[in-house]
Design a protein around this motif. Structure first.
Motif, PDB file in Angstrom:
ATOM      1  N   HIS A  17       1.322  -1.190  -0.444  1.00 26.27           N
ATOM      2  CA  HIS A  17      -0.208  -0.313  -0.096  1.00 26.27           C
ATOM      3  C   HIS A  17       0.952   1.503  -0.528  1.00 26.27           C
ATOM      4  O   HIS A  17       0.417   2.670  -0.698  1.00 26.27           O
ATOM      5  CB  HIS A  17      -1.073  -0.122   1.160  1.00 26.27           C
ATOM      6  CG  HIS A  17      -1.918  -1.054   1.039  1.00 26.27           C
ATOM      7  ND1 HIS A  17      -1.741  -2.007   1.541  1.00 26.27           N
ATOM      8  CD2 HIS A  17      -3.245  -1.186   0.418  1.00 26.27           C
ATOM      9  CE1 HIS A  17      -2.565  -2.940   2.295  1.00 26.27           C
ATOM     10  NE2 HIS A  17      -3.761  -2.424   0.617  1.00 26.27           N
ATOM     11  N   LEU A  20       1.866   2.390  -3.724  1.00 23.39           N
ATOM     12  CA  LEU A  20       0.568   2.390  -4.293  1.00 23.39           C
ATOM     13  C   LEU A  20       0.535   4.092  -4.049  1.00 23.39           C
ATOM     14  O   LEU A  20       0.274   4.913  -4.558  1.00 23.39           O
ATOM     15  CB  LEU A  20      -0.950   1.479  -4.135  1.00 23.39           C
ATOM     16  CG  LEU A  20      -0.734   0.273  -4.668  1.00 23.39           C
ATOM     17  CD1 LEU A  20      -1.840  -0.271  -4.033  1.00 23.39           C
ATOM     18  CD2 LEU A  20      -0.807   0.303  -6.147  1.00 23.39           C
ATOM     19  N   LYS A  84      -6.171   1.498 -14.960  1.00 19.87           N
ATOM     20  CA  LYS A  84      -4.538   1.919 -15.065  1.00 19.87           C
ATOM     21  C   LYS A  84      -4.384   1.501 -16.323  1.00 19.87           C
ATOM     22  O   LYS A  84      -3.237   2.875 -16.412  1.00 19.87           O
ATOM     23  CB  LYS A  84      -3.695   0.015 -14.765  1.00 19.87           C
ATOM     24  CG  LYS A  84      -2.224   0.441 -15.555  1.00 19.87           C
ATOM     25  CD  LYS A  84      -1.455  -0.751 -14.459  1.00 19.87           C
ATOM     26  CE  LYS A  84      -0.248  -0.990 -15.594  1.00 19.87           C
ATOM     27  NZ  LYS A  84       0.411  -2.512 -14.951  1.00 19.87           N
ATOM     28  N   LEU A 132      -6.715   3.275  -6.539  1.00 18.36           N
ATOM     29  CA  LEU A 132      -6.187   2.785  -5.458  1.00 18.36           C
ATOM     30  C   LEU A 132      -6.986   2.665  -4.181  1.00 18.36           C
ATOM     31  O   LEU A 132      -6.730   1.937  -3.558  1.00 18.36           O
ATOM     32  CB  LEU A 132      -5.111   3.965  -4.706  1.00 18.36           C
ATOM     33  CG  LEU A 132      -4.155   4.088  -6.106  1.00 18.36           C
ATOM     34  CD1 LEU A 132      -2.867   4.598  -6.125  1.00 18.36           C
ATOM     35  CD2 LEU A 132      -4.215   2.955  -7.042  1.00 18.36           C
ATOM     36  N   TRP A 191       5.878   2.833 -13.184  1.00 14.26           N
ATOM     37  CA  TRP A 191       3.917   2.916 -13.728  1.00 14.26           C
ATOM     38  C   TRP A 191       3.736   1.253 -14.191  1.00 14.26           C
ATOM     39  O   TRP A 191       3.262   0.766 -14.141  1.00 14.26           O
ATOM     40  CB  TRP A 191       3.084   4.059 -14.244  1.00 14.26           C
ATOM     41  CG  TRP A 191       3.183   4.891 -12.719  1.00 14.26           C
ATOM     42  CD1 TRP A 191       3.986   5.022 -11.864  1.00 14.26           C
ATOM     43  CD2 TRP A 191       1.998   6.489 -12.858  1.00 14.26           C
ATOM     44  NE1 TRP A 191       3.069   6.270 -11.311  1.00 14.26           N
ATOM     45  CE2 TRP A 191       2.248   7.043 -11.884  1.00 14.26           C
ATOM     46  CE3 TRP A 191       1.133   6.591 -14.114  1.00 14.26           C
ATOM     47  CZ2 TRP A 191       1.613   8.137 -11.737  1.00 14.26           C
ATOM     48  CZ3 TRP A 191       0.593   7.778 -14.594  1.00 14.26           C
ATOM     49  CH2 TRP A 191       0.779   8.854 -13.212  1.00 14.26           C
ATOM     50  N   LEU A 195       2.203  -1.506 -11.366  1.00 15.78           N
ATOM     51  CA  LEU A 195       0.773  -0.639 -10.690  1.00 15.78           C
ATOM     52  C   LEU A 195       0.250  -2.018 -11.591  1.00 15.78           C
ATOM     53  O   LEU A 195      -0.129  -2.249 -12.487  1.00 15.78           O
ATOM     54  CB  LEU A 195       0.573   0.325 -11.627  1.00 15.78           C
ATOM     55  CG  LEU A 195       0.540   1.647 -10.843  1.00 15.78           C
ATOM     56  CD1 LEU A 195       0.352   2.727 -11.892  1.00 15.78           C
ATOM     57  CD2 LEU A 195       0.303   1.894  -9.389  1.00 15.78           C
ATOM     58  N   SER A 198      -6.833  -2.920 -10.734  1.00 11.68           N
ATOM     59  CA  SER A 198      -8.003  -3.090  -9.715  1.00 11.68           C
ATOM     60  C   SER A 198      -8.457  -5.288  -9.343  1.00 11.68           C
ATOM     61  O   SER A 198      -9.341  -5.072 -10.982  1.00 11.68           O
ATOM     62  CB  SER A 198      -8.707  -2.188  -9.523  1.00 11.68           C
ATOM     63  OG  SER A 198      -9.551  -2.555  -9.036  1.00 11.68           O
TER      64      SER A 198
END
Length: 461
Positions: A17, A20, A84, A132, A191, A195, A198
């Motif tokens: 986290h 992120l 994303k 996020l 990224w 990343l 979700s």
């Protein structure tokens, strides 16, 4: 709630986290730096290009014209093709347009590229918080998203500091500071590699294997750090699962404006419209207003820098209060305090009074945003989360478009009192809308909010 969501809810805050938070936070910091940099460039361009107050107001609104379309498109596509992909595409558009705006020699071309830069920044800023927030358990979500929005303050402070040091020192210093705003394009490499998409969105699209892999990665990282994971709470497992019915462009907008969500949708519009109008009435024009009030450009930039620094405790105090008193109470409290400070700003007479009122106004107005960015994604279901947040942000950008132009007309006729009196009235209306029509989200999972009062259109608690 599905088992996957219940598993996310049991994962404590960890290094995953934090990463992120930094990735999304840097995106917000550069968005803010770009928007703020324009306010420091305008006083120079006014002289260099011999611009009128109305032309200045139009240039100040350019970013927000772009924000409107960027936020609208980003939110819609975020629910249809993924969070994303939109976040990364938006960064590319913003960086290229910022670079181009530093190289032009006319206000018309500058206006055009600032609109494109605003579209990229608006698209990015609207997608980060909903995206996020879907990774974070309910007990951390308000503080996490509020802290994420807090990175805006670092961007504003960086813009004020760079402008203070560079713009007055060089003949074309304004070009140099705009070139700096194009540097975050290098974040794309980070990224793209780091990343994840979700998992809640993937599950809503029927892509269960991909969602499972991401949640398993979150769990593995926590276990590697010696964090024990409790079994998913039975109350979460037993909670109603969210709908997996896929939407489309028209269908998603129909859901937002349908009987179940209409009240929530309109409340978020009023909230975003009022805070964005009031905020940019102040921050876009403050360097120019101080110069027109008799200060030198260097002195006005110094005063603005102090006011921008006040954003940092404003954001992070509100992020802390998000989990203590709830998002809705934080938003209303900071709006009311901001309105009181704006009213005080209207009657300032000395430079020191302007400084004190401006610092307090900056503290509370930015604190509102820490609540707003945490609250908005929570009140919409996963299937329309970024569409709802994007539409609310886009409506808010109408306030950002109108505010600088109206100030361009109001200030010559009514001075500081007219500008900040108008700001106070708008903030009072926005706080009333949140207080009356908002819903409670503190301590509730995203699925619980959806299955409860939001989906069934019940009154606020």
């Amino acid at each position: 709630m599905t088992m996957l969501s219940a598993r996310i809810e049991r994962i404590p805050y960890s290094g995953f986290h934090w990463k992120l938070l930094l990735m999304g936070g840097f995106g917000y910091a550069f968005d803010a730096m770009d928007a703020a940099m324009v306010s420091f460039v305008l006083p120079v361009l006014k002289t260099e290009w011999n611009l009128s107050s109305v032309q200045l107001g139009v240039l100040a609104s350019a970013n927000f014209i772009g924000y409107f379309f960027g936020a609208l498109l980003s939110g819609t596509l975020g629910d249809l093709i993924g969070r994303k992909r939109i976040m990364m595409s938006a960064l590319v558009i913003y960086c290229i347009a910022s670079l181009a705006s530093a190289l032009v020699n006319s206000w018309e071309h500058f206006l055009a590229f600032r609109i494109f830069a605003g579209a990229g920044a608006g698209a990015e800023s609207v997608i980060i918080a909903p995206y996020l927030s879907e990774f974070v358990a309910r007990r951390y979500r308000g503080a996490f998203t509020g802290a994420l929005a807090g990175f805006f303050s670092f961007g504003f402070v960086a813009a004020a500091l760079l402008s203070y040091l560079i713009v007055p020192a060089f003949e074309e210093g304004w070009r140099y500071v705009l070139l700096i705003t194009a540097t975050p394009v290098v974040m794309l490499l980070w990224w793209r590699r780091s990343l994840p998409e979700s998992p809640r969105w993937l599950e809503s699209q029927g892509r269960n294997e991909e969602a499972e892999a991401i949640v398993a990665r979150m769990e593995s990282e926590a276990l590697r750090r010696g964090i024990s994971l409790p079994a998913p709470a039975q109350e979460d497992i037993d909670a109603p699962a969210p709908s997996k019915e896929r939407g489309g462009l028209v269908k998603n907008y129909g859901v937002l404006l349908g009987a179940k969500l209409r009240r929530i949708t309109f409340m978020t519009w009023a909230m975003w419209l009022s805070i964005t109008f009031a905020y940019y009435s102040f921050f876009t024009w403050i360097p120019s207003l101080l110069v027109q009030n008799g200060m030198t450009i260097t002195k006005s930039f110094g005063y603005s820098l102090v006011m921008f620094i006040a954003q940092v405790p404003g954001y992070f105090s509100a992020a802390w209060l998000n989990e203590r008193i709830g998002r809705r109470a934080t938003i209303v409290s900071y709006m009311l305090c901001g309105g009181a400070c704006a009213l005080g700003m209207a009657f300032t007479q000395t430079d020191m009074q302007i400084m004190v009122a401006g610092v307090l106004l900056s503290f509370f107005m930015n604190g509102v945003y820490a609540g707003v960015y945490a609250y908005t994604p929570e009140v919409f279901p996963t299937q329309v989360r970024t569409t709802g947040a994007g539409l609310a942000s886009a409506i808010g950008r109408l306030g950002g478009i109108a505010a600088p132009i109206l100030v361009g007309y109001v200030y010559p006729a009514f001075g500081f009192a007219g500008v900040f009196g108008m700001t106070t009235a708008v903030l009072l209306l926005g706080s009333a809308a949140v207080l009356v029509f908002g819903v409670r989200t503190k301590g509730r999972s995203l699925e619980e909010i959806t299955a409860g009062e939001v989906s069934h259109g019940q009154g606020a608690h």
